[in-house]
Design an enzyme around this catalytic site. Structure first.
Site, PDB file in Angstrom:
ATOM      1  N   HIS A 185       0.854  -1.191   0.000  1.00 39.96           N
ATOM      2  CA  HIS A 185       0.000   0.000   0.000  1.00 39.96           C
ATOM      3  C   HIS A 185       0.890   1.242   0.000  1.00 39.96           C
ATOM      4  CE1 HIS A 185      -3.387  -2.637   1.730  1.00 39.96           C
ATOM      5  NE2 HIS A 185      -3.571  -2.443   0.445  1.00 39.96           N
ATOM      6  N   GLU A 188       1.611   3.813   3.057  1.00 40.59           N
ATOM      7  CA  GLU A 188       2.043   3.279   4.350  1.00 40.59           C
ATOM      8  C   GLU A 188       3.568   3.322   4.438  1.00 40.59           C
ATOM      9  OE1 GLU A 188      -0.068  -0.496   4.395  1.00 40.59           O
ATOM     10  OE2 GLU A 188      -1.990   0.520   4.199  1.00 40.59           O
ATOM     11  N   ARG A 243      -3.228   4.925  -2.183  1.00 41.71           N
ATOM     12  CA  ARG A 243      -3.090   3.588  -1.603  1.00 41.71           C
ATOM     13  C   ARG A 243      -2.762   2.516  -2.656  1.00 41.71           C
ATOM     14  NH1 ARG A 243      -5.450   0.009   2.434  1.00 41.71           N
ATOM     15  NH2 ARG A 243      -6.570  -1.740   1.543  1.00 41.71           N
ATOM     16  N   HIS A 313       2.522  -3.619   6.801  1.00 37.59           N
ATOM     17  CA  HIS A 313       1.573  -2.532   6.513  1.00 37.59           C
ATOM     18  C   HIS A 313       1.589  -1.520   7.653  1.00 37.59           C
ATOM     19  CE1 HIS A 313      -1.126  -4.478   3.366  1.00 37.59           C
ATOM     20  NE2 HIS A 313      -0.368  -5.513   3.735  1.00 37.59           N
ATOM     21  N   GLU A 387       0.661  -4.818  10.977  1.00 40.50           N
ATOM     22  CA  GLU A 387       0.244  -3.418  10.808  1.00 40.50           C
ATOM     23  C   GLU A 387       1.001  -2.591  11.836  1.00 40.50           C
ATOM     24  OE1 GLU A 387      -2.248  -2.169   8.775  1.00 40.50           O
ATOM     25  OE2 GLU A 387      -3.429  -3.912   8.183  1.00 40.50           O
TER      26      GLU A 387
HETATM   27  O1  0X9 Z   1      -6.879  -4.005   4.392  1.00 40.50           O
HETATM   28  C1  0X9 Z   1      -5.731  -4.415   4.188  1.00 40.50           C
HETATM   29  O2  0X9 Z   1      -5.314  -4.781   3.110  1.00 40.50           O
HETATM   30  C2  0X9 Z   1      -4.771  -4.478   5.353  1.00 40.50           C
HETATM   31  N1  0X9 Z   1      -4.991  -3.335   6.190  1.00 40.50           N
HETATM   32  S1  0X9 Z   1      -4.527  -1.845   5.671  1.00 40.50           S
HETATM   33  O3  0X9 Z   1      -5.062  -0.854   6.571  1.00 40.50           O
HETATM   34  N2  0X9 Z   1      -2.946  -1.739   5.789  1.00 40.50           N
HETATM   35  O4  0X9 Z   1      -4.919  -1.669   4.316  1.00 40.50           O
HETATM   36  C3  0X9 Z   1      -4.976  -5.720   6.176  1.00 40.50           C
HETATM   37  C4  0X9 Z   1      -5.023  -7.028   5.461  1.00 40.50           C
HETATM   38  C5  0X9 Z   1      -5.179  -8.162   6.418  1.00 40.50           C
HETATM   39  N3  0X9 Z   1      -5.339  -9.384   5.711  1.00 40.50           N
HETATM   40  C6  0X9 Z   1      -5.539 -10.634   6.254  1.00 40.50           C
HETATM   41  N4  0X9 Z   1      -5.558 -10.798   7.532  1.00 40.50           N
HETATM   42  N5  0X9 Z   1      -5.705 -11.607   5.437  1.00 40.50           N
HETATM   43 ZN    ZN Z   2      -1.861  -1.770   4.069  1.00 36.66          ZN
END
Ligand code: 0X9
Ligand code: ZN
Ligand code: ZN
Length: 454
Positions: A185, A188, A243, A313, A387
């Site tokens: 992303h 980030e 993003r 992330h 994250e």
């Molecule tokens: O939404 C996303 O892609 C990720 N969060 S973000 O705020 N950085 O965009 C999290 C993805 C988590 N994925 C799994 N747990 N599979």
């Molecule tokens: Zn992300």
């Protein structure tokens, strides 16, 4: 009123593309809004939709819920009218950021001379342009050629090379792979900063740190410092809060795919969008994007060697295990959660930062098409999304003075995970080796052989 706004917005975007002007967030505000009932939810969704507002949380209009916290950025030109619209639906709001561009000024720090030609004075506590990072990748492999090599993974939509670094101690034994990617992303920024920090730490300490020495006997570390290179560059040149990638599927009407929705894991079901203007647009088909394909090809080819997959992330301070695409728990859940908890505990010891551990679907919202779930379903149990900081104060514009503490604590977490998988897959080699015992063995030998002389 809405039509006028549209014209302004479209002209704005056109002029951006034609003249390459940087988006100016001067005077933009971020509001916190908590709708109290279904009517207010609908009303807020309508306002966001018609003014094309930039939702910071949740990512999608559909995920706005009664009593759920919403953060939304309001461009300065529509501030007045949006606030009036909010009042019409009796939606109260709190001012979260008064001036978004000021915040970015803090986060980017003061101007400095970039592209330093040596890795010894590379500033790991600053954010770096892609040009800097390409140079850094070159320097890192050239000045540590016994340990670090640079490899081509694929090409981005805008034809830029994607290079990863392989950290590997020469050995005749076959080794397993730890994968880490950062910057899928674009906005980030702390994630690429961590990938660079990670490589630096390993390179600097691989001769003195016994834990690093131990893992490098069995494991090779593959680090992709910036996965979404086109998007990352776009956040430096044009829109700090971009993003997605920069592909163009709809003849110039909208750009970019959320690369973490483009993998073949229940693709484009929950928590992703078929609308190409959405921040969670899943693309035209699974693995439609060259960046996704580059990662997929590599992981498929090396899947029997990869024992741990880490994707970095921000923000939220979570260590996430599969699944994102459903609230069900995978077979590996108990063990991966245990590892994540160990990692979060080690992380907290550094600066007291609290991280939550769980599956993404259960902690936040569902997300299909993520790399983490695809890798997990391929049979690689230890697949984590991390994250990083912060918890909502600065969000994607984490100030540079937090890079060092963030990287220090994240290093502790990541090393805990890597050590765990190392010890699991290499139980015999996990503890001391003959090399470590050699001085003691020598001492015994001297004692024994010299005894008769006394
Ligand atoms: O939404 C996303 O892609 C990720 N969060 S973000 O705020 N950085 O965009 C999290 C993805 C988590 N994925 C799994 N747990 N599979
Ligand atoms: Zn992300
Ligand atoms: Zn190259």
């Amino acid at each position: 009123m809405y039509l006028q706004l549209w014209i302004v917005a479209v002209l704005g975007i056109l002029s951006l593309q034609v003249f390459g002007i940087k988006i100016n967030y001067e005077g933009d505000q971020v509001l916190q809004i908590i709708p109290q009932n279904k009517e207010q939810v609908n009303c807020l969704q309508h306002i966001c939709q018609s003014s094309q507002l930039d939702l910071w949380k949740p990512l999608q209009l559909e995920d706005i819920n009664v009593t759920g916290v919403v953060y939304v950025r309001i461009p300065s030109i529509v501030l007045q009218s949006v606030k009036e619209d909010l009042l019409h639906c009796s939606l109260s709001f709190e001012l979260l950021f008064d001036n978004v561009s000021q915040l970015m000024g803090i986060s980017e720090g003061t101007k400095r001379i970039r592209s330093k030609r040596s890795t010894t004075n590379y500033e790991y506590t600053k954010y770096h342009s892609m040009e800097d990072i390409y140079n850094w990748i070159n320097l890192m492999s050239q000045s540590n050629s016994d340990l670090v090599t640079q490899h081509y993974l694929g090409s981005t939509y805008e034809s830029r090379p994607m290079h990863y670094l392989k950290i590997s101690k020469p050995s005749n034994d076959s080794k397993k792979i730890i994968w880490m990617d950062c910057g899928i992303h674009a906005r980030e920024w702390i994630a690429p900063a961590f990938c660079q920090w990670f490589v630096k730490e390993i390179v600097q300490n691989h001769q003195k740190d016994s834990r690093i020495k131990k893992i490098l006997k069995n494991l090779d570390l593959y680090v992709l410092p910036v996965l979404n290179i086109d998007g990352y560059i776009y956040t430096w040149t044009t829109d700090r809060l971009w993003r997605k990638s920069r592909s163009n599927h709809q003849n110039d009407t909208c750009f970019g795919v959320d690369l973490n929705r483009n993998f073949n894991a229940k693709w484009c079901t929950s928590g992703s969008s078929t609308n190409c203007t959405s921040n969670s647009y899943c693309g035209i088909s699974p693995v439609s994007e060259p960046e996704t394909k580059a990662v997929v090809d590599f992981v498929e080819e090396r899947k029997s060697d990869i024992i741990c997959f880490l994707t970095m992330h921000s923000y939220s301070q979570y260590i996430l295990t599969a699944y994102g695409y459903s609230e069900e728990l995978p077979k590996s859940y108990n063990e991966t959660i245990k590892v994540a908890q160990m990692a979060a505990a080690e992380l907290k010891k550094k600066h007291g930062t609290d991280y939550k551990v769980g599956t993404f679907a259960n902690l936040l919202y569902e997300a299909s098409g993520t790399s983490q779930d695809w890798v997990h379903d391929l049979g690689i149990d230890f697949s984590f999304t991390i994250e990083l900081r912060d918890n909502g104060t600065y969000k994607f514009v984490l100030p540079e003075d937090q890079i060092q503490p963030t990287c220090e604590e994240t290093m502790a977490a990541v090393m805990t995970i890597i050590e765990y998988v190392n010890d699991k897959y290499f139980p015999n080699k996990a503890s001391t080796t003959f090399g470590d015992l050699y001085p003691i063995a020598l001492l015994f030998y001297i004692l024994l052989t010299s005894a008769p002389l006394v």
